[in-house]
Write a protein that holds these residues in place. Sequence first.
Motif, PDB file in Angstrom:
ATOM      1  N   VAL A 117       1.455 -17.994 -91.128  1.00 23.52           N
ATOM      2  CA  VAL A 117       1.375 -16.535 -91.130  1.00 23.52           C
ATOM      3  C   VAL A 117      -0.085 -16.147 -91.323  1.00 23.52           C
ATOM      4  O   VAL A 117      -0.772 -16.692 -92.183  1.00 23.52           O
ATOM      5  CB  VAL A 117       2.249 -15.925 -92.257  1.00 23.52           C
ATOM      6  CG1 VAL A 117       1.898 -14.454 -92.489  1.00 23.52           C
ATOM      7  CG2 VAL A 117       3.726 -16.063 -91.927  1.00 23.52           C
ATOM      8  N   GLU A 147      -2.282 -12.770 -92.175  1.00 25.84           N
ATOM      9  CA  GLU A 147      -2.126 -11.387 -92.631  1.00 25.84           C
ATOM     10  C   GLU A 147      -3.477 -10.682 -92.702  1.00 25.84           C
ATOM     11  O   GLU A 147      -4.423 -11.203 -93.310  1.00 25.84           O
ATOM     12  CB  GLU A 147      -1.434 -11.384 -94.010  1.00 25.84           C
ATOM     13  CG  GLU A 147      -1.267  -9.992 -94.586  1.00 25.84           C
ATOM     14  CD  GLU A 147      -0.255  -9.901 -95.733  1.00 25.84           C
ATOM     15  OE1 GLU A 147       0.399 -10.911 -96.052  1.00 25.84           O
ATOM     16  OE2 GLU A 147      -0.120  -8.801 -96.297  1.00 25.84           O
ATOM     17  N   ILE A 149       0.717 -10.493 -89.085  1.00 27.43           N
ATOM     18  CA  ILE A 149       1.062  -9.200 -89.701  1.00 27.43           C
ATOM     19  C   ILE A 149      -0.284  -8.512 -89.941  1.00 27.43           C
ATOM     20  O   ILE A 149      -1.090  -8.978 -90.740  1.00 27.43           O
ATOM     21  CB  ILE A 149       1.929  -9.358 -90.961  1.00 27.43           C
ATOM     22  CG1 ILE A 149       2.097  -8.017 -91.696  1.00 27.43           C
ATOM     23  CG2 ILE A 149       1.423 -10.442 -91.922  1.00 27.43           C
ATOM     24  CD1 ILE A 149       3.261  -7.957 -92.675  1.00 27.43           C
ATOM     25  N   VAL A 183       7.408  -6.219 -93.048  1.00 30.37           N
ATOM     26  CA  VAL A 183       8.331  -6.015 -94.159  1.00 30.37           C
ATOM     27  C   VAL A 183       9.389  -5.014 -93.679  1.00 30.37           C
ATOM     28  O   VAL A 183       9.062  -3.918 -93.222  1.00 30.37           O
ATOM     29  CB  VAL A 183       7.579  -5.495 -95.402  1.00 30.37           C
ATOM     30  CG1 VAL A 183       8.549  -5.015 -96.476  1.00 30.37           C
ATOM     31  CG2 VAL A 183       6.658  -6.579 -95.956  1.00 30.37           C
ATOM     32  N   ASP A 242       9.872 -17.436 -99.625  1.00 26.64           N
ATOM     33  CA  ASP A 242       8.530 -17.468-100.208  1.00 26.64           C
ATOM     34  C   ASP A 242       8.538 -18.229-101.532  1.00 26.64           C
ATOM     35  O   ASP A 242       9.433 -18.059-102.353  1.00 26.64           O
ATOM     36  CB  ASP A 242       8.060 -16.031-100.499  1.00 26.64           C
ATOM     37  CG  ASP A 242       7.007 -15.543 -99.523  1.00 26.64           C
ATOM     38  OD1 ASP A 242       6.440 -16.366 -98.779  1.00 26.64           O
ATOM     39  OD2 ASP A 242       6.755 -14.317 -99.522  1.00 26.64           O
ATOM     40  N   THR A 301      11.373  -9.522 -92.639  1.00 27.43           N
ATOM     41  CA  THR A 301      11.849  -9.895 -93.968  1.00 27.43           C
ATOM     42  C   THR A 301      13.262  -9.340 -94.135  1.00 27.43           C
ATOM     43  O   THR A 301      13.671  -8.392 -93.447  1.00 27.43           O
ATOM     44  CB  THR A 301      10.964  -9.330 -95.099  1.00 27.43           C
ATOM     45  OG1 THR A 301      11.113  -7.913 -95.161  1.00 27.43           O
ATOM     46  CG2 THR A 301       9.501  -9.699 -94.900  1.00 27.43           C
ATOM     47  N   VAL A 313       5.524 -10.379 -87.718  1.00 27.46           N
ATOM     48  CA  VAL A 313       6.413 -10.128 -88.849  1.00 27.46           C
ATOM     49  C   VAL A 313       6.034  -8.802 -89.487  1.00 27.46           C
ATOM     50  O   VAL A 313       4.857  -8.407 -89.464  1.00 27.46           O
ATOM     51  CB  VAL A 313       6.358 -11.277 -89.894  1.00 27.46           C
ATOM     52  CG1 VAL A 313       4.969 -11.482 -90.472  1.00 27.46           C
ATOM     53  CG2 VAL A 313       7.378 -11.065 -91.021  1.00 27.46           C
ATOM     54  N   LEU A 328      12.540 -13.901 -93.190  1.00 30.38           N
ATOM     55  CA  LEU A 328      11.755 -14.307 -94.351  1.00 30.38           C
ATOM     56  C   LEU A 328      12.234 -13.562 -95.596  1.00 30.38           C
ATOM     57  O   LEU A 328      12.247 -12.330 -95.612  1.00 30.38           O
ATOM     58  CB  LEU A 328      10.268 -13.987 -94.109  1.00 30.38           C
ATOM     59  CG  LEU A 328       9.342 -14.124 -95.321  1.00 30.38           C
ATOM     60  CD1 LEU A 328       9.224 -15.582 -95.765  1.00 30.38           C
ATOM     61  CD2 LEU A 328       7.959 -13.556 -95.021  1.00 30.38           C
ATOM     62  N   LYS A 359       7.497 -20.951 -97.741  1.00 29.67           N
ATOM     63  CA  LYS A 359       6.173 -20.433 -97.388  1.00 29.67           C
ATOM     64  C   LYS A 359       5.297 -20.366 -98.634  1.00 29.67           C
ATOM     65  O   LYS A 359       5.766 -19.974 -99.693  1.00 29.67           O
ATOM     66  CB  LYS A 359       6.282 -19.045 -96.751  1.00 29.67           C
ATOM     67  CG  LYS A 359       4.925 -18.447 -96.349  1.00 29.67           C
ATOM     68  CD  LYS A 359       5.065 -17.283 -95.385  1.00 29.67           C
ATOM     69  CE  LYS A 359       5.396 -15.972 -96.029  1.00 29.67           C
ATOM     70  NZ  LYS A 359       4.403 -15.512 -97.053  1.00 29.67           N
ATOM     71  N   TYR A 388      16.405  -9.164 -97.566  1.00 28.72           N
ATOM     72  CA  TYR A 388      16.630  -9.519 -98.978  1.00 28.72           C
ATOM     73  C   TYR A 388      18.103  -9.498 -99.355  1.00 28.72           C
ATOM     74  O   TYR A 388      18.448  -9.814-100.487  1.00 28.72           O
ATOM     75  CB  TYR A 388      15.850  -8.553 -99.882  1.00 28.72           C
ATOM     76  CG  TYR A 388      14.438  -8.278 -99.383  1.00 28.72           C
ATOM     77  CD1 TYR A 388      13.427  -9.231 -99.532  1.00 28.72           C
ATOM     78  CD2 TYR A 388      14.120  -7.094 -98.720  1.00 28.72           C
ATOM     79  CE1 TYR A 388      12.146  -8.999 -99.053  1.00 28.72           C
ATOM     80  CE2 TYR A 388      12.842  -6.852 -98.237  1.00 28.72           C
ATOM     81  CZ  TYR A 388      11.858  -7.804 -98.405  1.00 28.72           C
ATOM     82  OH  TYR A 388      10.596  -7.571 -97.919  1.00 28.72           O
ATOM     83  N   HIS A 402       0.165 -19.635 -95.106  1.00 28.85           N
ATOM     84  CA  HIS A 402      -0.154 -18.195 -95.065  1.00 28.85           C
ATOM     85  C   HIS A 402      -1.641 -18.042 -95.379  1.00 28.85           C
ATOM     86  O   HIS A 402      -2.083 -18.431 -96.461  1.00 28.85           O
ATOM     87  CB  HIS A 402       0.737 -17.489 -96.107  1.00 28.85           C
ATOM     88  CG  HIS A 402       0.642 -15.991 -96.157  1.00 28.85           C
ATOM     89  ND1 HIS A 402       1.710 -15.204 -96.583  1.00 28.85           N
ATOM     90  CD2 HIS A 402      -0.354 -15.117 -95.871  1.00 28.85           C
ATOM     91  CE1 HIS A 402       1.352 -13.916 -96.546  1.00 28.85           C
ATOM     92  NE2 HIS A 402       0.108 -13.842 -96.117  1.00 28.85           N
ATOM     93  N   GLY A 418      10.762 -12.641 -98.368  1.00 24.91           N
ATOM     94  CA  GLY A 418       9.390 -12.562 -98.851  1.00 24.91           C
ATOM     95  C   GLY A 418       9.342 -12.157-100.321  1.00 24.91           C
ATOM     96  O   GLY A 418      10.251 -11.478-100.808  1.00 24.91           O
ATOM     97  N   ASP A 419       8.254 -12.560-100.991  1.00 29.03           N
ATOM     98  CA  ASP A 419       8.081 -12.081-102.364  1.00 29.03           C
ATOM     99  C   ASP A 419       7.649 -10.608-102.358  1.00 29.03           C
ATOM    100  O   ASP A 419       7.507  -9.994-103.409  1.00 29.03           O
ATOM    101  CB  ASP A 419       7.123 -12.965-103.166  1.00 29.03           C
ATOM    102  CG  ASP A 419       5.718 -13.008-102.603  1.00 29.03           C
ATOM    103  OD1 ASP A 419       5.477 -12.429-101.529  1.00 29.03           O
ATOM    104  OD2 ASP A 419       4.851 -13.636-103.252  1.00 29.03           O
ATOM    105  N   SER A 420       7.518 -10.020-101.156  1.00 27.37           N
ATOM    106  CA  SER A 420       7.386  -8.570-101.024  1.00 27.37           C
ATOM    107  C   SER A 420       8.578  -7.880-101.681  1.00 27.37           C
ATOM    108  O   SER A 420       8.506  -6.690-101.984  1.00 27.37           O
ATOM    109  CB  SER A 420       7.294  -8.174 -99.546  1.00 27.37           C
ATOM    110  OG  SER A 420       8.359  -8.742 -98.802  1.00 27.37           O
TER     111      SER A 420
HETATM  112  O1  KIV Z   1       6.342 -11.372 -98.759  1.00 23.41           O
HETATM  113  C1  KIV Z   1       6.331 -11.059 -97.549  1.00 23.41           C
HETATM  114  O2  KIV Z   1       7.086 -10.191 -97.091  1.00 23.41           O
HETATM  115  C2  KIV Z   1       5.396 -11.766 -96.670  1.00 23.41           C
HETATM  116  C3  KIV Z   1       5.246 -11.295 -95.269  1.00 23.41           C
HETATM  117  C4  KIV Z   1       4.711  -9.926 -95.220  1.00 23.41           C
HETATM  118  C5  KIV Z   1       4.483 -12.225 -94.416  1.00 23.41           C
HETATM  119  O3  KIV Z   1       4.774 -12.699 -97.108  1.00 23.41           O
END
Ligand code: KIV
Length: 265
Positions: free
Chosen positions: A180, A182, A203, A215, A84, A23, A213, A42, A113, A25, A137, A44-46
């Motif tokens: 993906v 998880e 993951i 984070v 995401d 990931t 993958v 990615l 995703k 940002y 996912h 990610g919404d993480s």
């Molecule tokens: O939001 C994210 O970082 C994810 C990954 C962990 C696959 O969806």
Amino acid sequence: MSHVTTATLIQMKQQHEKIAVLTSYDASFTSLVEDAGVEVILVGDSLGMVVQGQESTLPVDVDDIVYHTQCVARGRRNALLIADMPFMSYSSAEQALGTAGRLMKDGGAHMVKLEGGATQLETVGQLTANGIPVCAHLGLLPQSVHKLGGYRVQGRDDESARIMKEDALSLEAAGAQMLVLECVPSGLAREISESLEIPVIGIGAGPDCDGQVLVLYDMLGITPRQPPRFVKNFMPGANSIAEALEHYVKAVKEGSFPDAEHSFK
Ligand code: KIV
Ligand code: NA
């Protein structure tokens, strides 16, 4: 490395070359992640948890993902860029088309995703029919954490494993070009990876997926919360962030990450 496309990734799977995903940002980290040789980035919404300090990924908005995707797109050179779709931004196929359009046109993403199996088949079909590549996912779906009753391993009993395999095949048939997985037991993740043509990125899903993958902030050890068990901190033994990223890519490529300690039986 030349530009990574969905065709590149299919070819890597066919040639049994592991795909390294992280990931990112922002632009600065993206540049380092690219230098390390990661094929897929990615947004990610993480980011809700590691950037915004939220309790879960649920509060993340489409605007947040668009903003961070723009930042990442400016630092990107060759990696495929996935964004995401946030919680409640793809509740119908029509809404999903609007969201995906923003992530691609305004954000600069190459693929979107979304989380979920059977319920998402129509949406996946509509997106791909409109030229929008989709990464699905399955397994632990963080956007469904309240429904699942916590962050835990999925697909442990025969029935849920059967449903996950079925969902994976249906998502591929509906047009998904990546998946993906998880928090899934290694054996189930291997079976799913072997039964699909599209790349499966794990993951917490064992070493036998087509790629891995993590984070970014988790694998650099800079998240204040206790990271999930499948996460490895790559900073110890590295002299810089750049070196830690290189160690991660090398470990994924040679198949030494994840080991048993970072997988579920
Ligand atoms: O939001 C994210 O970082 C994810 C990954 C962990 C696959 O969806
Ligand atoms: Na996510």
